[in-house]
Design an enzyme around this catalytic site. Sequence first.
Site, PDB file in Angstrom:
ATOM      1  N   GLU A   1      -2.520   4.892   3.020  1.00 42.20           N
ATOM      2  CA  GLU A   1      -2.385   3.519   2.521  1.00 42.20           C
ATOM      3  C   GLU A   1      -3.712   2.883   2.115  1.00 42.20           C
ATOM      4  OE1 GLU A   1      -0.930   4.714   5.292  1.00 42.20           O
ATOM      5  OE2 GLU A   1       1.222   4.542   4.895  1.00 42.20           O
TER       6      GLU A   1
ATOM      7  N   HIS B   1       5.342   4.659  13.395  1.00 44.85           N
ATOM      8  CA  HIS B   1       5.691   5.543  12.275  1.00 44.85           C
ATOM      9  C   HIS B   1       4.502   6.081  11.483  1.00 44.85           C
ATOM     10  CE1 HIS B   1       4.689   2.867   8.904  1.00 44.85           C
ATOM     11  NE2 HIS B   1       5.053   1.889   9.697  1.00 44.85           N
TER      12      HIS B   1
ATOM     13  N   ARG C   1       1.655   8.000   9.628  1.00 43.24           N
ATOM     14  CA  ARG C   1       1.397   9.426   9.380  1.00 43.24           C
ATOM     15  C   ARG C   1       0.210   9.941  10.191  1.00 43.24           C
ATOM     16  NH1 ARG C   1       4.397   9.131   4.679  1.00 43.24           N
ATOM     17  NH2 ARG C   1       5.027  11.137   3.846  1.00 43.24           N
TER      18      ARG C   1
ATOM     19  N   ASP D   1       0.792  -1.236   0.000  1.00 44.28           N
ATOM     20  CA  ASP D   1       0.000   0.000   0.000  1.00 44.28           C
ATOM     21  C   ASP D   1       0.817   1.276   0.000  1.00 44.28           C
ATOM     22  OD1 ASP D   1       1.126  -0.040   2.489  1.00 44.28           O
ATOM     23  OD2 ASP D   1      -0.738  -0.450   3.576  1.00 44.28           O
TER      24      ASP D   1
ATOM     25  N   HIS E   1      12.084   4.724  13.757  1.00 47.24           N
ATOM     26  CA  HIS E   1      11.951   4.916  12.305  1.00 47.24           C
ATOM     27  C   HIS E   1      12.694   6.184  11.880  1.00 47.24           C
ATOM     28  CE1 HIS E   1       9.848   5.516   8.444  1.00 47.24           C
ATOM     29  NE2 HIS E   1       9.344   4.303   8.569  1.00 47.24           N
TER      30      HIS E   1
ATOM     31  N   GLU F   1      -0.454  -9.043  -1.456  1.00 49.65           N
ATOM     32  CA  GLU F   1      -1.115  -8.556  -0.224  1.00 49.65           C
ATOM     33  C   GLU F   1      -2.315  -7.676  -0.607  1.00 49.65           C
ATOM     34  OE1 GLU F   1       0.412  -5.535   2.686  1.00 49.65           O
ATOM     35  OE2 GLU F   1       1.096  -7.295   3.768  1.00 49.65           O
TER      36      GLU F   1
HETATM   37  C1  UD1 Z   1       6.385   4.820   4.171  1.00 50.07           C
HETATM   38  C2  UD1 Z   1       5.038   4.433   3.543  1.00 50.07           C
HETATM   39  C3  UD1 Z   1       4.188   3.667   4.553  1.00 50.07           C
HETATM   40  C4  UD1 Z   1       4.956   2.502   5.136  1.00 50.07           C
HETATM   41  C5  UD1 Z   1       6.283   2.985   5.693  1.00 50.07           C
HETATM   42  C6  UD1 Z   1       7.091   1.799   6.172  1.00 50.07           C
HETATM   43  C7  UD1 Z   1       3.957   5.877   1.891  1.00 50.07           C
HETATM   44  C8  UD1 Z   1       3.164   7.097   1.659  1.00 50.07           C
HETATM   45  N1  UD1 Z   1       4.312   5.646   3.165  1.00 50.07           N
HETATM   46  O1  UD1 Z   1       6.147   5.736   5.202  1.00 50.07           O
HETATM   47  O2  UD1 Z   1       3.025   3.198   3.911  1.00 50.07           O
HETATM   48  O3  UD1 Z   1       4.183   1.926   6.161  1.00 50.07           O
HETATM   49  O4  UD1 Z   1       7.023   3.660   4.671  1.00 50.07           O
HETATM   50  O5  UD1 Z   1       8.154   2.185   6.982  1.00 50.07           O
HETATM   51  O6  UD1 Z   1       4.280   5.179   0.970  1.00 50.07           O
HETATM   52  N2  UD1 Z   1      13.640   8.296   5.794  1.00 50.07           N
HETATM   53  C9  UD1 Z   1      15.021   8.201   5.771  1.00 50.07           C
HETATM   54  N3  UD1 Z   1      15.588   7.001   5.445  1.00 50.07           N
HETATM   55  C10 UD1 Z   1      14.867   5.897   5.185  1.00 50.07           C
HETATM   56  C11 UD1 Z   1      13.471   5.989   5.217  1.00 50.07           C
HETATM   57  C12 UD1 Z   1      12.867   7.191   5.513  1.00 50.07           C
HETATM   58  O7  UD1 Z   1      15.720   9.162   6.041  1.00 50.07           O
HETATM   59  O8  UD1 Z   1      15.455   4.842   4.913  1.00 50.07           O
HETATM   60  C13 UD1 Z   1      13.024   9.588   6.115  1.00 50.07           C
HETATM   61  C14 UD1 Z   1      13.165  10.630   4.988  1.00 50.07           C
HETATM   62  O9  UD1 Z   1      13.298  11.887   5.554  1.00 50.07           O
HETATM   63  C15 UD1 Z   1      11.828  10.503   4.246  1.00 50.07           C
HETATM   64  C16 UD1 Z   1      10.903  10.270   5.421  1.00 50.07           C
HETATM   65  O10 UD1 Z   1      11.612   9.407   6.304  1.00 50.07           O
HETATM   66  O11 UD1 Z   1      11.500  11.647   3.501  1.00 50.07           O
HETATM   67  C17 UD1 Z   1       9.562   9.691   5.067  1.00 50.07           C
HETATM   68  O12 UD1 Z   1       9.674   8.543   4.232  1.00 50.07           O
HETATM   69  P1  UD1 Z   1       8.359   8.066   3.417  1.00 50.07           P
HETATM   70  O13 UD1 Z   1       8.681   6.832   2.683  1.00 50.07           O
HETATM   71  O14 UD1 Z   1       7.787   9.200   2.657  1.00 50.07           O
HETATM   72  O15 UD1 Z   1       7.310   7.807   4.557  1.00 50.07           O
HETATM   73  P2  UD1 Z   1       7.284   6.732   5.707  1.00 50.07           P
HETATM   74  O16 UD1 Z   1       6.711   7.415   6.900  1.00 50.07           O
HETATM   75  O17 UD1 Z   1       8.590   6.063   5.808  1.00 50.07           O
HETATM   76  N1  UDP Z   2      11.372  -3.964  10.923  1.00 57.54           N
HETATM   77  C1  UDP Z   2      12.764  -4.047  10.882  1.00 57.54           C
HETATM   78  N2  UDP Z   2      13.490  -3.227  11.699  1.00 57.54           N
HETATM   79  C2  UDP Z   2      12.919  -2.333  12.545  1.00 57.54           C
HETATM   80  C3  UDP Z   2      11.500  -2.242  12.571  1.00 57.54           C
HETATM   81  C4  UDP Z   2      10.766  -3.075  11.744  1.00 57.54           C
HETATM   82  O1  UDP Z   2      13.316  -4.854  10.137  1.00 57.54           O
HETATM   83  O2  UDP Z   2      13.647  -1.624  13.256  1.00 57.54           O
HETATM   84  C5  UDP Z   2      10.591  -4.820  10.014  1.00 57.54           C
HETATM   85  C6  UDP Z   2       9.515  -5.654  10.661  1.00 57.54           C
HETATM   86  O3  UDP Z   2       9.988  -6.926  10.993  1.00 57.54           O
HETATM   87  C7  UDP Z   2       8.429  -5.712   9.596  1.00 57.54           C
HETATM   88  C8  UDP Z   2       8.646  -4.437   8.800  1.00 57.54           C
HETATM   89  O4  UDP Z   2       9.926  -3.944   9.141  1.00 57.54           O
HETATM   90  O5  UDP Z   2       8.638  -6.800   8.717  1.00 57.54           O
HETATM   91  C9  UDP Z   2       7.585  -3.432   9.110  1.00 57.54           C
HETATM   92  O6  UDP Z   2       7.930  -2.217   8.533  1.00 57.54           O
HETATM   93  P1  UDP Z   2       7.254  -0.856   8.962  1.00 57.54           P
HETATM   94  O7  UDP Z   2       6.715  -0.961  10.352  1.00 57.54           O
HETATM   95  O8  UDP Z   2       8.238   0.212   8.662  1.00 57.54           O
HETATM   96  O9  UDP Z   2       6.084  -0.695   7.889  1.00 57.54           O
HETATM   97  P2  UDP Z   2       4.579  -1.238   7.825  1.00 57.54           P
HETATM   98  O10 UDP Z   2       4.616  -2.713   7.965  1.00 57.54           O
HETATM   99  O11 UDP Z   2       3.801  -0.553   8.902  1.00 57.54           O
HETATM  100  O12 UDP Z   2       4.125  -0.793   6.470  1.00 57.54           O
END
Ligand code: UD1
Ligand code: UDP
Length: 377
Positions: A139, A220, A222, A103, A252, A125
Amino acid sequence: MALIMSGTRKIVTVFGTRPEAIKLFPLVHALDADLRFDSRVLVSGQHRGMLDQVLEIAGIAPHHDLDVMQPNQSLDALTARLLTGIGEVLDRERPDWVVVQGDTATAMCGALAAYFRQIDVCHIEAGLRSGDIYHPFPEEVNRKVIGTLAKLHAAPTETSAASLRAENVVPDAIHVTGNTVIDALHWITTKVAKTPALVADLAEVEARFAGKRIIGVTSHRRENFGDGMRGIANAIKRLAAREDVALIFPVHLNPNVRAIMNEELAGFDNIALLEPLDYPHFARLLDICTLMLTDSGGVQEEAPALGKPVLVMRETTERPEGVEAGTARLVGTDEDAIVAEVTRLLDDDSAYAAMARAHNPFGDGKSAARIADLLAR
Ligand code: UD1
Ligand code: UDP
């Protein structure tokens, strides 16, 4: 140069975030090992560090990497970069199938870019629905958009398949495959059992908290930014006041999460704020914890599979199977509600035992092989 047999299906698997990578590496492994496919991996780089952690442990070298991540990225600018970037790669690759998972913005844009080129989309999924377009945000809508475009829907459970049928998706296009997260969890557990050094980085924290009951925390979403995150932080502080408890919280990388958690939770004896754990270390945390406190989607699926109660810091969930089975419970983000539910589980052995049953509604670890067979048809 690899020889490609005529009649092979060219598959481009598109992903960009940590959870997609975890849930798709078993399929990428299966496609790579199967002569029926010419498998390509396109990563968007929506996440950078957290994606790379998974690519490394899974041994995946992407064919394309768009590297789109920017600090604190907005949904609209991210979506624009993803759609154009993925489209350009699909124009070059012209695959038979585009595979997306879940998603995220990457998944939604991957499906849309494929649709614009009339390339068939396989959604892994598929069919999870909360029924509320703002929980989880964005999502729920991403999933619905992909569901509208997909030709093949790999639903993890009967519940998700039924949701798709209720939206008039052609029944023949829906297949209950289980969730590939269980494949991933089995794979990583086996790998860690063979190579315990993969989880050595947690040893120091484990020694520091020896004798205490561990609560694992992730957060994490939003829709929880702001008041929700503050409620979570306050609850963690109150729980950390107990002598018999310690909280391990890999934070996160989203700056909206880190700002609050670092401000509120740094410096407490019973709280370990960590950088995101790689998958082996996170699997270790799932193993050593008494319970998980989370707003994550994936953790709601993994914790029940390991018999760990999971308290879900959300108002609704698109994964009702754990709640229905009694291994997960929705607690929202209200500080008092979180503290009350955790305290009940810690102090009432029968309440704990009722939730701590290994229950695996999400799959049997063979989902990737089933999906590969569907793609080969
Ligand atoms: C995203 C997904 C969410 C998913 C989550 C898993 C969307 C809109 N959101 O949310 O569905 O559940 O990932 O974790 O697709 N950042 C880093 N390094 C990283 C990752 C993130 O620095 O490796 C920081 C950056 O500043 C980035 C911000 O996090 O701009 C947000 O990342 P983004 O992928 O937009 O949103 P998530 O909250 O991670
Ligand atoms: N996870 C990880 N390291 C962490 C936190 C989560 O490897 O520090 C893994 C966890 O086992 C799961 C996935 O990341 O498989 C979940 O990711 P996240 O919570 O970022 O996203 P969501 O599942 O909510 O989309």
